[in-house]
Design an enzyme around this catalytic site. Structure first.
Site, short mmCIF file in Angstrom:
data_model
loop_
_atom_site.label_atom_id
_atom_site.label_comp_id
_atom_site.label_asym_id
_atom_site.label_seq_id
_atom_site.Cartn_x
_atom_site.Cartn_y
_atom_site.Cartn_z
NE ARG A 73 33.60 32.63 91.09
CZ ARG A 73 33.13 31.46 90.65
NH1 ARG A 73 32.35 30.74 91.43
NH2 ARG A 73 33.46 31.03 89.45
CG HIS A 99 37.80 26.42 94.34
ND1 HIS A 99 36.56 26.35 94.94
CD2 HIS A 99 37.58 26.15 93.02
CE1 HIS A 99 35.65 26.03 94.05
NE2 HIS A 99 36.23 25.92 92.87
CG HIS A 171 36.37 21.26 91.75
ND1 HIS A 171 36.24 21.17 90.39
CD2 HIS A 171 36.01 22.51 92.09
CE1 HIS A 171 35.83 22.35 89.92
NE2 HIS A 171 35.68 23.17 90.94
CG ASP A 231 30.35 28.40 88.06
OD1 ASP A 231 30.23 27.65 89.06
OD2 ASP A 231 31.39 29.05 87.82
CD GLN A 268 28.73 27.15 92.49
OE1 GLN A 268 28.23 27.44 93.57
NE2 GLN A 268 28.95 28.04 91.54
CD GLU A 288 32.40 22.76 92.63
OE1 GLU A 288 33.20 23.41 93.35
OE2 GLU A 288 32.01 23.16 91.52
#
Length: 326
Positions: A73, A99, A171, A231, A268, A288
């Site tokens: 983000r 993204h 991803h 997350d 992530q 990620e």
């Protein structure tokens, strides 16, 4: 006479190592659609994927895709570089650039380049200046390579004709059980002493917090349960090598262990809690590798700037081995 729009089917590429590791990649989003690991009981699929290649053309989950220009983000889609401000495309639900925005790499058709390596695929994409609001013409290459005995190596390279920001990742949603069950029961270890706390909208608050005595402490292997919902970006320990080991994921069901190695400063962890049809919540988890979310707007975070005289380069390795199931 009415004209009709012809839908071009995605083009698929298959790689296979001598040890039997198999990967399948689409030109749409440079997406990893299948990754199969050989085990004594047969080959197991370890990532989520759609049943039809055309589903990747309208995929909302970034399923296995190459993500960019900026992974994760950017707050309110705002970017300041060299005294100039840029407004980026934003997600209508969050109001942030997620993204790379709706015009991100995940929905672009990438061009294959010739390679004489039977276990390697190179895909190229050129993102025009102003795409999704980002400055600079960005020329990107992603290389997938299978190595023996059982690793997938992903290399990212990008150059620009004017100052911009870049952070790319893959991803893929991993499920090492290989049996269509939820990710519960996986054991995860992350070499990170700190993480980046976020507001309710997923934007970092701008500090690096210790994982000590928090639910984000994965410094020793921990088994994931249905209550574990994540997350969050981890601040990975630095290393002496360009690529170092940063995480390990293990399934006691299949015996498959995946070690993650990367050159990136962050990773992530997303446990797939918002996944919808044809998948279910927690059907797979993402690891990620990336720069930190919102890093261009956070003074304490690693610099994500790419200048014209420089080359963006990063490598991530997913290394598999099979142990005896529990």
């Amino acid at each position: 006479m009415q004209s009709s729009t012809q839908v071009v089917a995605p083009r698929a590429f298959e790689l296979r190592s001598e040890s039997g590791l198999r990967a399948r990649v689409l030109d749409v989003g440079a997406s990893l659609t299948s990754l199969q690991v050989p085990t004594p009981s047969g080959v197991r699929e370890v990532i989520l994927g759609y049943g039809a290649d055309t589903d990747y053309q309208r995929d909302p989950w970034f399923m296995g895709s190459t993500v960019g220009r900026y992974a994760n983000r950017l707050a309110h889609g705002r970017l300041s570089l060299g005294g100039s401000s840029f407004q980026l495309s934003t997600d209508p639900d969050s109001g942030h650039c997620l993204h790379g925005g709706p015009e991100g790499f995940h929905h672009q058709v990438w061009t294959p380049e010739e390679t004489h390596h039977p276990q390697q695929l190179v895909l190229r994409h050129v993102s025009a200046h102003g795409t999704a609001g980002f400055p600079g013409r960005l020329d990107v290459r992603v290389t997938y390579t299978l190595t023996d005995p059982g690793a997938l190596v992903i290399d990212y390279v990008a150059v620009t004709d004017r100052t911009t920001v870049v952070s790319m990742t893959n991803h893929a949603y991993f499920n090492l059980h290989g049996n269509n069950s939820a990710i519960d029961g996986h054991s995860l270890q992350v070499w990170a002493d700190r993480y980046t706390p976020v507001h309710n909208d997923g934007i970092p608050v701008g500090v690096l917090a210790s994982v000590d005595q928090t639910r984000f402490d994965f410094r020793a292997h921990r088994q994931l349960s249905a209550e574990d919902r994540y997350d969050i970006n981890f601040v990975l320990r630095p290393g002496d090598d360009y690529v170092r080991k940063v995480a390990s994921l293990h399934s006691p069901v299949s015996g498959i262990r995946m070690d993650v190695h990367t050159s990136q400063p962050g990773m992530q962890l997303y446990t797939g809690d918002e996944l919808g049809k044809p998948f279910g919540p927690r059907a797979g988890l993402c690891l990620e590798t990336q720069n930190f979310p919102d890093a261009p707007n956070q003074a304490m975070f690693p610099d994500a700037t790419l200048n014209t005289a420089d080359t963006y380069q990063q490598r991530t390795v997913y290394d598999f081995r099979v142990e005896a199931p529990a």
